[in-house]
Design a protein around this motif. Structure first.
Motif, PDB file in Angstrom:
ATOM      1  N   PRO A 133     -11.180  -4.758  -3.391  1.00  0.00           N
ATOM      2  CA  PRO A 133     -10.786  -5.734  -2.368  1.00  0.00           C
ATOM      3  C   PRO A 133      -9.602  -6.611  -2.748  1.00  0.00           C
ATOM      4  N   GLU A 134      -9.582  -7.150  -3.984  1.00  0.00           N
ATOM      5  CA  GLU A 134      -8.480  -8.051  -4.336  1.00  0.00           C
ATOM      6  C   GLU A 134      -7.147  -7.321  -4.381  1.00  0.00           C
ATOM      7  N   ARG A 135      -7.160  -6.037  -4.774  1.00  0.00           N
ATOM      8  CA  ARG A 135      -5.927  -5.258  -4.804  1.00  0.00           C
ATOM      9  C   ARG A 135      -5.538  -4.794  -3.395  1.00  0.00           C
ATOM     10  N   LEU A 136      -6.546  -4.589  -2.547  1.00  0.00           N
ATOM     11  CA  LEU A 136      -6.260  -4.260  -1.149  1.00  0.00           C
ATOM     12  C   LEU A 136      -5.521  -5.406  -0.476  1.00  0.00           C
ATOM     13  N   ARG A 137      -5.958  -6.636  -0.740  1.00  0.00           N
ATOM     14  CA  ARG A 137      -5.260  -7.794  -0.164  1.00  0.00           C
ATOM     15  C   ARG A 137      -3.828  -7.864  -0.691  1.00  0.00           C
ATOM     16  N   ALA A 138      -3.642  -7.541  -1.968  1.00  0.00           N
ATOM     17  CA  ALA A 138      -2.292  -7.538  -2.537  1.00  0.00           C
ATOM     18  C   ALA A 138      -1.428  -6.461  -1.895  1.00  0.00           C
ATOM     19  N   LEU A 139      -2.023  -5.310  -1.613  1.00  0.00           N
ATOM     20  CA  LEU A 139      -1.284  -4.226  -0.964  1.00  0.00           C
ATOM     21  C   LEU A 139      -0.822  -4.649   0.421  1.00  0.00           C
ATOM     22  N   LEU A 140      -1.709  -5.288   1.198  1.00  0.00           N
ATOM     23  CA  LEU A 140      -1.367  -5.692   2.558  1.00  0.00           C
ATOM     24  C   LEU A 140      -0.186  -6.650   2.582  1.00  0.00           C
ATOM     25  N   VAL A 141      -0.078  -7.485   1.556  1.00  0.00           N
ATOM     26  CA  VAL A 141       1.014  -8.454   1.493  1.00  0.00           C
ATOM     27  C   VAL A 141       2.288  -7.815   0.957  1.00  0.00           C
ATOM     28  N   ALA A 142       2.165  -6.998  -0.096  1.00  0.00           N
ATOM     29  CA  ALA A 142       3.345  -6.437  -0.762  1.00  0.00           C
ATOM     30  C   ALA A 142       4.014  -5.328   0.044  1.00  0.00           C
ATOM     31  N   GLU A 143       3.215  -4.501   0.718  1.00  0.00           N
ATOM     32  CA  GLU A 143       3.750  -3.375   1.494  1.00  0.00           C
ATOM     33  C   GLU A 143       3.657  -3.724   2.980  1.00  0.00           C
ATOM     34  N   ALA A 144       4.649  -4.433   3.480  1.00  0.00           N
ATOM     35  CA  ALA A 144       4.558  -5.033   4.814  1.00  0.00           C
ATOM     36  C   ALA A 144       4.288  -4.010   5.915  1.00  0.00           C
ATOM     37  N   ASP A 145       5.123  -2.963   6.017  1.00  0.00           N
ATOM     38  CA  ASP A 145       4.959  -1.999   7.104  1.00  0.00           C
ATOM     39  C   ASP A 145       3.658  -1.224   6.967  1.00  0.00           C
ATOM     40  N   LEU A 146       3.397  -0.711   5.783  1.00  0.00           N
ATOM     41  CA  LEU A 146       2.169   0.031   5.541  1.00  0.00           C
ATOM     42  C   LEU A 146       0.958  -0.880   5.682  1.00  0.00           C
ATOM     43  N   GLY A 147       1.098  -2.109   5.169  1.00  0.00           N
ATOM     44  CA  GLY A 147       0.010  -3.069   5.273  1.00  0.00           C
ATOM     45  C   GLY A 147      -0.342  -3.401   6.704  1.00  0.00           C
ATOM     46  N   GLU A 148       0.670  -3.459   7.575  1.00  0.00           N
ATOM     47  CA  GLU A 148       0.413  -3.737   8.986  1.00  0.00           C
ATOM     48  C   GLU A 148      -0.410  -2.625   9.614  1.00  0.00           C
ATOM     49  N   ARG A 149      -0.089  -1.377   9.306  1.00  0.00           N
ATOM     50  CA  ARG A 149      -0.841  -0.239   9.856  1.00  0.00           C
ATOM     51  C   ARG A 149      -2.283  -0.254   9.366  1.00  0.00           C
ATOM     52  N   ILE A 150      -2.460  -0.527   8.077  1.00  0.00           N
ATOM     53  CA  ILE A 150      -3.812  -0.538   7.516  1.00  0.00           C
ATOM     54  C   ILE A 150      -4.620  -1.677   8.121  1.00  0.00           C
ATOM     55  N   MET A 151      -4.017  -2.860   8.219  1.00  0.00           N
ATOM     56  CA  MET A 151      -4.730  -4.020   8.763  1.00  0.00           C
ATOM     57  C   MET A 151      -5.158  -3.765  10.201  1.00  0.00           C
ATOM     58  N   ARG A 152      -4.283  -3.173  10.990  1.00  0.00           N
ATOM     59  CA  ARG A 152      -4.633  -2.884  12.378  1.00  0.00           C
ATOM     60  C   ARG A 152      -5.808  -1.900  12.425  1.00  0.00           C
ATOM     61  N   LYS A 322      -7.170 -11.927   4.642  1.00  0.00           N
ATOM     62  CA  LYS A 322      -6.049 -11.124   4.144  1.00  0.00           C
ATOM     63  C   LYS A 322      -5.350 -11.823   2.983  1.00  0.00           C
ATOM     64  N   PHE A 323      -5.226 -13.155   3.062  1.00  0.00           N
ATOM     65  CA  PHE A 323      -4.539 -13.896   2.008  1.00  0.00           C
ATOM     66  C   PHE A 323      -5.488 -14.342   0.888  1.00  0.00           C
ATOM     67  N   GLY A 324      -6.764 -13.948   0.978  1.00  0.00           N
ATOM     68  CA  GLY A 324      -7.667 -14.174  -0.143  1.00  0.00           C
ATOM     69  C   GLY A 324      -8.576 -15.378  -0.049  1.00  0.00           C
ATOM     70  N   ALA A 325      -8.646 -16.046   1.108  1.00  0.00           N
ATOM     71  CA  ALA A 325      -9.578 -17.174   1.240  1.00  0.00           C
ATOM     72  C   ALA A 325     -11.014 -16.655   1.216  1.00  0.00           C
ATOM     73  N   ASP A 326     -11.881 -17.351   0.501  1.00  0.00           N
ATOM     74  CA  ASP A 326     -13.309 -17.024   0.473  1.00  0.00           C
ATOM     75  C   ASP A 326     -13.999 -17.799   1.594  1.00  0.00           C
ATOM     76  N   ILE A 327     -14.537 -17.086   2.580  1.00  0.00           N
ATOM     77  CA  ILE A 327     -15.166 -17.730   3.731  1.00  0.00           C
ATOM     78  C   ILE A 327     -16.659 -17.464   3.686  1.00  0.00           C
TER      79      ILE A 327
END
Length: 578
Positions: A133-152, A322-327
């Motif tokens: 999970p923590e690396r997935l959040r890093a991927l979503l931020v670092a790889e903007a275009d790919l991260g957008e597709r994955i997040m959607r 996505k940015f790592g807040a613990d809710i």
């Protein structure tokens, strides 16, 4: 025209991990946005992802993830096939979909490492790229275009789970029973998939009722995926049994703890976490706060066709994760300790745990006021409501209802309920709506033929029996004093607001006469930053703050604004969280 009398979205949130939710239902290819929900990654895209994970291999029959257990992360299949099956607590196992090379398995809950909603089993030898999970959040931020597709895709998969009623607990009881509605409301507001079985029509449900012989007070029964059966649980017990609540790492000191996950709290979480601060958010009910009850907000910047409060705040909820807040929901904060020797603040939680942080943001909001009406509490959940969702709307089908209130939330609820009820009697204490409601809502109400505006009037009494529910209300004219009775089974209250500040007692935070948090002045009367309370390091935003605008846009703006003040308090070289 309204008569006058004198007297969705794709932004559903958290809770379960995984891998699971990759296809929901028996024909994921029928998903209306299948290509977005279940994309196939190209070899170059997978290569870009390798630095975020590690290669893990499985043999035929191995389980990659299991329903009800925390998943290890997002899986990208490099070779082989994985069978996804749905398993509920009643012992039913249903094939969902088979995933092959180039596809990935996860849903929105994986951002926070929640439990899986489905099973994933290797068919033959399988090689995967496992991204925690923590690396997935890093991927979503670092790889903007790919991260957008994955997040959607992650969001759409959760939406599919909710719409299909797959995964999550099974509720067994009469659909209109108050405690069924209570638990359905909690799960729905938190974006958690579930389904309801009526023992009157479903054989499995009837068999379970016969086996457990519950008393009426024990209903509904709730069957969680591991087979555990709960008898009419509290929302906290249900959430803990299902693994909905994250655990606080032992000894962790957060940069900021936010109390409340309405628009102000979520805004704080998004902006603070995106700027590198470690953030924890607690809420006793659900994300969204009062704004989540808004059926359609049409005057929020950027949404010209309108958006529901649930959809708007769900987007923020996903964004914060996505940015790592613990809710952590549902967790009730019981008190705030501002006097620790180490300079940290401590929040005492209802589960006996303690959450420590270097700063606090009070975003606990305000709750709709309970009018001084005899027996009001007896009918709450039995005909008296403070929320207007599709669940309550179902109960009002083709009925006449009474709605009390004159603010924007009341107006939005009236318009929404008018699409389901035969007639909405909107009871208003004053002589008009102009002072408390946006003009576009007033025009919408006036154009709705089955909304009746009843001015200068108040509800003064309730009729019925708590066991069978509300059967009528008594209203009184504030001009003539005359009373009349109405045969009404559903009463909606959107009146005033009382601040949720009881947990601040004794910590030194100054409140105004109404119980709202005062800001901008220190305990010695000196000027402080605009959102800082009388206790340095404790800030207040949104509806709970004295003098705030009490609008969604204002709350979100304050949540963003307070982050600058947090940086000022914590210093430019903030210590990393322990």
């Amino acid at each position: 025209m309204a008569t006058t009398s004198g007297t969705a979205d794709t932004s559903m949130p958290d809770s379960s991990t995984a891998a699971g939710a990759v296809g929901l239902a028996r024909g994921v290819e029928l998903h209306p946005r299948h290509d977005q929900a279940f994309p196939t990654l190209t070899p170059p895209e997978i290569e870009r992802m390798r630095r975020f994970g590690e290669v893990v291999r499985y043999k035929d029959g191995d389980m990659l993830f299991e329903t009800g257990k925390p998943g290890p992360g997002m899986f990208v299949i490099l070779s082989g096939h994985v069978a996804i099956t749905q398993r509920d607590g009643l012992g039913h196992v249903t094939p969902v979909v088979e995933q092959g090379a180039g596809q990935f398995m996860a849903e929105i809950g994986q951002l926070s490492g929640r439990v899986a909603l489905v099973d994933g089993q290797a068919e033959g030898d399988v090689e995967t790229l496992l991204i925690p999970p923590e690396r997935l959040r890093a991927l979503l931020v670092a790889e903007a275009d790919l991260g957008e597709r994955i997040m959607r895709a992650l969001i759409l998969r959760r939406v599919s789970l909710i719409q299909g009623g797959a995964g999550g607990p099974v509720l067994i009881g009469p659909p209109n029973a108050p405690d069924v509605i209570r638990l359905q409301g909690f799960l729905t507001r938190n974006g958690y998939p579930h389904h309801l079985l009526d023992p009157e029509f479903d054989k499995d449900a009837a068999d379970l009722i016969a086996r457990y012989t519950p008393t009426p007070r024990d209903l509904p029964l709730v069957v969680v995926p591991d087979g555990t059966v709960l008898r009419n649980p509290s929302v906290s017990d249900l959430a803990r049994t299902m693994g909905m609540i994250g655990h606080i790492p032992k000894g962790k000191l957060y940069d900021v703890a936010v109390v409340g996950s309405g628009p102000a709290g979520l805004s704080t979480a998004v902006y603070a976490a995106s700027e590198g601060l470690s953030v924890a958010v607690c809420d006793s009910r659900a994300f969204g706060g009062q704004a989540g009850a808004s059926a359609r907000i049409e005057n929020y910047l950027g949404f010209p066709t309108g958006i529901s409060g649930m959809a708007l705040t769900a987007r923020a909820y996903n964004q914060a994760q996505k940015f790592g807040a613990d809710i952590m929901i549902p967790i009730t904060v019981q008190s705030l300790d501002c006097g620790r020797d180490d300079g940290a603040f401590a929040l005492a939680l209802d589960d006996g745990e303690e959450l420590r942080a270097r700063s606090i943001v009070v975003a606990s909001g305000a709750r709709y006021r309970r009018p001084d009406i005899a027996q009001l509490s007896d009918f709450e959940g039995r005909g008296v409501w403070y929320w207007a969702s599709p669940i309550e709307a179902r109960l009002c089908k083709e009925q006449e209802i009474v709605l009390v209130g004159a603010g924007n939330s009341a107006g939005q609820a009236a318009v929404f309920l008018a699409a389901h009820a035969a007639r909405v009697h909107m009871v208003i204490r004053g002589g008009g709506l102009g002072a408390s409601m946006s003009r576009y809502l007033i025009e919408r109400i006036e154009a709705t033929p089955n909304i009746e505006l009843v001015f200068n009037t108040e509800v003064v009494g309730l009729e019925g029996q708590p066991e069978s529910g509300l059967s009528g209300v008594r209203i009184r004219s504030r001009l003539s004093g005359g009373e009349s009775a109405m045969e009404i089974r559903n009463l909606f209250l959107f009146v005033g607001a009382d601040p949720a500040t009881g947990w601040l007692g004794g910590c030194g935070v100054t409140l105004d006469r109404g119980g709202f948090v005062t800001t901008g002045v220190t305990a010695d009367g000196e000027t402080a930053s605009a959102l800082e309370t009388s206790v340095p390091g404790v800030f207040a935003v949104g509806d709970v703050r004295s003098g705030s605008v009490k609008r969604v846009g204002g709350a979100i703006g304050e949540g963003a604004q307070v982050v600058a003040a947090l940086h000022g308090f914590l210093g430019d070289t903030a210590k990393p969280a322990l």
